[in-house]
Scaffold this active site. Structure first.
Site, short mmCIF file in Angstrom:
data_model
loop_
_atom_site.label_atom_id
_atom_site.label_comp_id
_atom_site.label_asym_id
_atom_site.label_seq_id
_atom_site.Cartn_x
_atom_site.Cartn_y
_atom_site.Cartn_z
N CYS A 44 9.81 21.14 -33.61
CA CYS A 44 10.92 20.68 -34.46
C CYS A 44 12.07 21.68 -34.44
CB CYS A 44 10.43 20.48 -35.89
SG CYS A 44 9.73 21.95 -36.66
N HIS A 306 8.86 23.20 -41.29
CA HIS A 306 9.60 22.16 -40.57
C HIS A 306 11.09 22.50 -40.55
CE1 HIS A 306 10.05 18.37 -38.64
NE2 HIS A 306 10.68 17.77 -39.63
N ASN A 327 15.95 13.92 -39.26
CA ASN A 327 14.62 14.39 -38.90
C ASN A 327 14.38 14.19 -37.40
OD1 ASN A 327 12.05 15.43 -39.24
ND2 ASN A 327 11.43 13.97 -40.80
#
Length: 373
Positions: A44, A306, A327
């Protein structure tokens, strides 16, 4: 080129009714590339920071470019491996990383478009690094045990070969839109200067307005963070968005009140039992102080699990402010409201943000003076 897409007739002024009681009106919507999926990887950090750079390229040049996330990943793994071996295994070797790892990779190896380096092998449709990481770690652990009583001088080349097998060899040159580039000349074309970006955080165990190395597991590269007050961390983010700069975000999404499915992240005053219950209606949120934030960080309730990309702001029907966050878990428009974005309340941001990365010009002038930037 700076562009703030303030609510337009079809998209942003319109009220978007979701399956739950929340109704959001977008107030700031900065240019960004489409949502894509990081697949079954822990990258990520590269997907979000690459998305952030893509928005920066749009701002600086007006060009929308799909840059290669896996090129940044490929250039970061050797540094992770070196750190792990030199610390004799007393460090983390995992898929995780931070936004500054992408900036470090860009500075040393340039940029390439995804068309020149996808990181996918023939017939492979989605990213999955489970086997690659297991192989790399097993090899590194064998080197650390040092059965030959002398570390092989070829160990770095061997690790590089494994990365090339799984991700592909890095291009020395490539053609993009009819012109031949090297990774460095492509970087120059994008007008990205990695030295223009700073990471901002807020913790009470370090002096304000100084930089320090934040001791979190994924900071293997010992990146420095500027420390500001919690109110200033929020102000930095809002100021950036209001002046046309998107924001890279490192945060904790393990809370039951973070729901990618329902596109909402809040901190209800009363703890929720599951991700569905808090979306049934707008609940009163906790008041998050610097002291409470620090407490949750030190007891491991808040971790750096994250990274995402903040591209705008919104309000709900009660006038509460939210950050609109892109995201990297893909999108599914058939399952309303999941378009790959999450509306993050200010309370959630205050409590669960580890850090943000912004262009230094996005900082308020007074804060830049305090940080001597």
């Amino acid at each position: 080129m700076k562009k703030i897409f303030l609510s337009t007739f079809l998209a942003c002024f319109s009220m978007v009714a979701f399956a739950q009681d929340f109704q959001f009106k977008t107030t700031i919507d900065l240019e960004a590339t489409p949502v894509i999926s990081q697949g079954r990887t822990g990258t990520c950090w590269s997907f979000s920071a690459s998305s952030f750079l893509e928005s920066e390229i749009i701002r600086l040049t007006g060009k929308q470019i799909d840059i290669s996330e896996m090129y940044n990943v490929r250039n970061t793994y050797p540094k992770k491996a070196w750190n792990y071996v030199m610390r004799q295994g007393k460090a983390q070797f995992s898929e995780g990383g931070l936004a500054h790892d992408v900036m470090n990779a860009v500075k040393s190896h340039g940029l390439v478009p995804n068309s020149a380096y996808s990181g996918l092998q023939t017939l492979q449709q989605n990213h999955n690094h489970a086997e690659m990481v297991a192989v790399l770690k097993a090899m590194l652990d064998a080197y650390i045990k040092n059965p030959a009583k002398k570390l092989s001088p070829n160990w770095k080349r061997t690790i590089a070969s494994v990365l090339d097998i799984y991700l592909g060899k890095r291009p020395e040159s490539f053609v993009y839109e009819g012109k031949t580039y090297t990774p460095q000349s492509f970087l120059e074309m994008t007008k990205i200067n990695p030295d223009d970006y700073v990471t901002i955080t807020s913790f009470t165990h370090q002096p304000y307005y100084e930089s320090f190395i934040l001791n979190i597991p994924d900071n293997f590269s010992n990146g420095s963070f500027y420390n500001v007050t919690l109110d200033e961390l929020v102000a930095v983010t809002e100021n950036a968005l209001k002046t046309g700069y998107t924001v890279e975000l490192d945060c904790d999404v393990s809370e039951a009140s973070f729901s990618a499915k329902y596109a909402v992240a809040t901190i209800p005053e009363t703890p929720v039992a599951n991700r569905k219950s808090f979306t049934a209606k707008i609940l009163k949120e906790k008041s998050v102080s610097a002291r409470y934030r620090q407490q949750e960080f030190e007891n491991y309730t808040t971790t750096d699990d994250h990274l995402m990309h903040i591209t705008g702001m919104a309000t709900d029907q009660n006038g509460n402010k939210y950050f609109r966050v892109k995201n990297s878990w893909g999108s599914n428009t058939a399952r309303v409201p999941n378009d790959g974005h999450v509306h993050m309340s200010e309370a959630f941001f205050r409590l669960k943000t580890i850090s943000v990365m912004v262009h230094k010009d996005a900082l308020p002038k007074a804060l830049r003076q305090k940080l001597k930037l």
